[in-house]
Motif scaffolding. Structure first.
Motif, PDB file in Angstrom:
ATOM      1  N   TYR A 107      75.610  77.209  29.524  1.00 53.60           N
ATOM      2  CA  TYR A 107      74.470  76.882  30.377  1.00 53.60           C
ATOM      3  C   TYR A 107      73.558  75.866  29.701  1.00 53.60           C
ATOM      4  CZ  TYR A 107      75.482  80.153  34.093  1.00 53.60           C
ATOM      5  OH  TYR A 107      76.066  80.795  35.163  1.00 53.60           O
ATOM      6  N   GLY A 108      73.305  76.048  28.418  1.00 53.11           N
ATOM      7  CA  GLY A 108      72.470  75.097  27.695  1.00 53.11           C
ATOM      8  C   GLY A 108      73.049  73.694  27.727  1.00 53.11           C
ATOM      9  N   ALA A 109      74.361  73.602  27.533  1.00 49.89           N
ATOM     10  CA  ALA A 109      75.032  72.289  27.519  1.00 49.89           C
ATOM     11  C   ALA A 109      75.104  71.675  28.919  1.00 49.89           C
ATOM     12  CB  ALA A 109      76.424  72.426  26.925  1.00 49.89           C
ATOM     13  N   LEU A 110      75.405  72.487  29.917  1.00 50.26           N
ATOM     14  CA  LEU A 110      75.590  71.955  31.269  1.00 50.26           C
ATOM     15  C   LEU A 110      74.286  71.562  31.963  1.00 50.26           C
ATOM     16  CD1 LEU A 110      78.312  74.402  32.657  1.00 50.26           C
ATOM     17  CD2 LEU A 110      78.576  71.939  32.266  1.00 50.26           C
ATOM     18  N   TYR A 111      73.214  72.310  31.710  1.00 46.07           N
ATOM     19  CA  TYR A 111      72.011  72.138  32.517  1.00 46.07           C
ATOM     20  C   TYR A 111      70.735  71.816  31.745  1.00 46.07           C
ATOM     21  CZ  TYR A 111      74.923  74.466  36.035  1.00 46.07           C
ATOM     22  OH  TYR A 111      75.931  74.800  36.905  1.00 46.07           O
ATOM     23  N   TYR A 112      70.724  72.025  30.439  1.00 52.95           N
ATOM     24  CA  TYR A 112      69.461  71.917  29.704  1.00 52.95           C
ATOM     25  C   TYR A 112      69.506  70.908  28.551  1.00 52.95           C
ATOM     26  CZ  TYR A 112      68.371  75.938  32.534  1.00 52.95           C
ATOM     27  OH  TYR A 112      68.170  76.781  33.610  1.00 52.95           O
ATOM     28  N   ASN A 113      70.481  70.033  28.560  1.00 48.56           N
ATOM     29  CA  ASN A 113      70.591  68.969  27.552  1.00 48.56           C
ATOM     30  C   ASN A 113      70.555  69.496  26.127  1.00 48.56           C
ATOM     31  OD1 ASN A 113      70.776  66.782  29.420  1.00 48.56           O
ATOM     32  ND2 ASN A 113      68.577  66.985  29.770  1.00 48.56           N
ATOM     33  N   LYS A 114      71.181  70.628  25.907  1.00 45.23           N
ATOM     34  CA  LYS A 114      71.309  71.180  24.569  1.00 45.23           C
ATOM     35  C   LYS A 114      72.775  71.100  24.154  1.00 45.23           C
ATOM     36  CE  LYS A 114      67.730  74.763  25.173  1.00 45.23           C
ATOM     37  NZ  LYS A 114      67.503  76.231  25.113  1.00 45.23           N
ATOM     38  N   THR A 115      73.000  71.059  22.865  1.00 44.07           N
ATOM     39  CA  THR A 115      74.380  71.188  22.401  1.00 44.07           C
ATOM     40  C   THR A 115      74.705  72.677  22.332  1.00 44.07           C
ATOM     41  OG1 THR A 115      73.802  71.322  20.056  1.00 44.07           O
ATOM     42  CG2 THR A 115      74.142  69.093  20.984  1.00 44.07           C
ATOM     43  N   THR A 116      75.990  72.973  22.402  1.00 45.39           N
ATOM     44  CA  THR A 116      76.369  74.383  22.276  1.00 45.39           C
ATOM     45  C   THR A 116      75.945  74.913  20.910  1.00 45.39           C
ATOM     46  OG1 THR A 116      78.604  73.731  21.623  1.00 45.39           O
ATOM     47  CG2 THR A 116      78.270  74.305  23.941  1.00 45.39           C
ATOM     48  N   ALA A 117      76.056  74.092  19.885  1.00 42.05           N
ATOM     49  CA  ALA A 117      75.635  74.510  18.542  1.00 42.05           C
ATOM     50  C   ALA A 117      74.140  74.819  18.513  1.00 42.05           C
ATOM     51  CB  ALA A 117      75.971  73.433  17.516  1.00 42.05           C
ATOM     52  N   GLN A 118      73.343  74.040  19.211  1.00 37.73           N
ATOM     53  CA  GLN A 118      71.897  74.270  19.261  1.00 37.73           C
ATOM     54  C   GLN A 118      71.591  75.623  19.904  1.00 37.73           C
ATOM     55  OE1 GLN A 118      69.848  71.249  21.512  1.00 37.73           O
ATOM     56  NE2 GLN A 118      67.835  72.117  21.143  1.00 37.73           N
ATOM     57  N   VAL A 119      72.236  75.928  21.022  1.00 38.73           N
ATOM     58  CA  VAL A 119      71.991  77.202  21.700  1.00 38.73           C
ATOM     59  C   VAL A 119      72.416  78.364  20.806  1.00 38.73           C
ATOM     60  CG1 VAL A 119      72.567  78.654  23.700  1.00 38.73           C
ATOM     61  CG2 VAL A 119      72.240  76.178  24.002  1.00 38.73           C
ATOM     62  N   ILE A 120      73.587  78.247  20.225  1.00 38.77           N
ATOM     63  CA  ILE A 120      74.080  79.321  19.353  1.00 38.77           C
ATOM     64  C   ILE A 120      73.136  79.524  18.170  1.00 38.77           C
ATOM     65  CG2 ILE A 120      75.954  80.007  17.800  1.00 38.77           C
ATOM     66  CD1 ILE A 120      77.854  78.628  19.895  1.00 38.77           C
ATOM     67  N   SER A 121      72.673  78.433  17.599  1.00 33.99           N
ATOM     68  CA  SER A 121      71.720  78.527  16.491  1.00 33.99           C
ATOM     69  C   SER A 121      70.437  79.229  16.918  1.00 33.99           C
ATOM     70  CB  SER A 121      71.419  77.128  15.960  1.00 33.99           C
ATOM     71  OG  SER A 121      70.456  77.192  14.936  1.00 33.99           O
ATOM     72  N   GLU A 122      69.916  78.895  18.106  1.00 32.56           N
ATOM     73  CA  GLU A 122      68.714  79.544  18.627  1.00 32.56           C
ATOM     74  C   GLU A 122      68.920  81.046  18.804  1.00 32.56           C
ATOM     75  OE1 GLU A 122      67.915  77.531  22.312  1.00 32.56           O
ATOM     76  OE2 GLU A 122      67.229  75.703  21.318  1.00 32.56           O
ATOM     77  N   LEU A 123      70.109  81.435  19.272  1.00 33.51           N
ATOM     78  CA  LEU A 123      70.383  82.835  19.529  1.00 33.51           C
ATOM     79  C   LEU A 123      70.621  83.620  18.230  1.00 33.51           C
ATOM     80  CD1 LEU A 123      72.704  82.614  22.651  1.00 33.51           C
ATOM     81  CD2 LEU A 123      70.255  83.125  22.562  1.00 33.51           C
ATOM     82  N   MET A 124      71.079  82.954  17.193  1.00 35.20           N
ATOM     83  CA  MET A 124      71.435  83.630  15.957  1.00 35.20           C
ATOM     84  C   MET A 124      70.282  83.699  14.960  1.00 35.20           C
ATOM     85  SD  MET A 124      74.483  84.732  16.220  1.00 35.20           S
ATOM     86  CE  MET A 124      75.820  84.528  17.376  1.00 35.20           C
ATOM     87  N   GLU A 125      69.132  83.123  15.294  1.00 33.67           N
ATOM     88  CA  GLU A 125      67.977  83.149  14.362  1.00 33.67           C
ATOM     89  C   GLU A 125      67.532  84.564  14.101  1.00 33.67           C
ATOM     90  OE1 GLU A 125      65.048  80.706  16.294  1.00 33.67           O
ATOM     91  OE2 GLU A 125      65.969  78.882  15.562  1.00 33.67           O
TER      92      GLU A 125
END
Length: 182
Positions: free
Chosen positions: A164-182
């Protein structure tokens, strides 16, 4: 064409409700969409074998507790607006109660906060001796969870949120995963 095909697999259904709830409770839409997709694939009438209901798969006692906290007297978990609002509130509550950890909140959403707190205390960290107990990365913790269902659930929500981050929010998948793993 591939991008459009992926959007069919990762729809943005109920976006007015998702946006309103995420704004109210200061949550990321990509995470909430990933949770809803993982819980119900956007079927507002779905029921689990244990009785969880609706888009965010809440149990009636949990929903009643949330309704009390939000000062809502009557509620219907089959109503998408209510279900998303309650699910977003519950996820935020888990995040706050677990030291702002989104991944631990995801685990708790699936298996309960007491179980997750117990896993944190009793994790068999000798499997990964190079990480001190208080510094174990959450992606490693995900892989050593003793409960397979929660491991799979965590992977499912994280990967859906990343898409979802990559498709709709101009995030990389790595960025989303990093945000979730903090």
């Amino acid at each position: 064409p591939q991008h459009e095909a992926l959007k069919l697999l990762y729809p943005q259904n109920f976006m007015d409700d998702v946006t309103a709830a995420c704004t109210r409770f200061e949550q990321e839409e990509d995470l909430m969409l990933g949770l809803i997709r993982s819980e119900s694939f956007f079927d507002p009438k779905i029921r689990s074998y244990v009785g969880a209901q609706g888009l965010t798969q809440l149990m009636q006692p949990t929903a009643a507790d949330i309704a009390g906290r939000l000062k809502i007297k009557d509620f219907d978990l089959d109503d998408s607006t209510t279900n998303i609002l309650f699910g977003c509130y519950y996820l935020r509550d888990m995040i706050l109660r677990l030291g702002s950890s989104k991944i631990l909140a995801i685990f708790s959403y699936n298996s309960g906060i007491s179980r997750v707190r117990n896993w944190i205390k009793t994790a068999k960290l000798d499997l990964v001796e190079e990480f001190p107990r208080e510094q174990i990365p959450m992606d490693i913790f995900l892989e050593i969870l003793p409960y397979e269902e929660t491991r799979e659930y965590g992977r499912k929500v994280v990967s859906a949120a990343a898409m979802y981050g990559a498709l709709y929010y101009n995030k990389t998948t790595a960025q989303v995963i990093s945000e979730l793993m903090e």
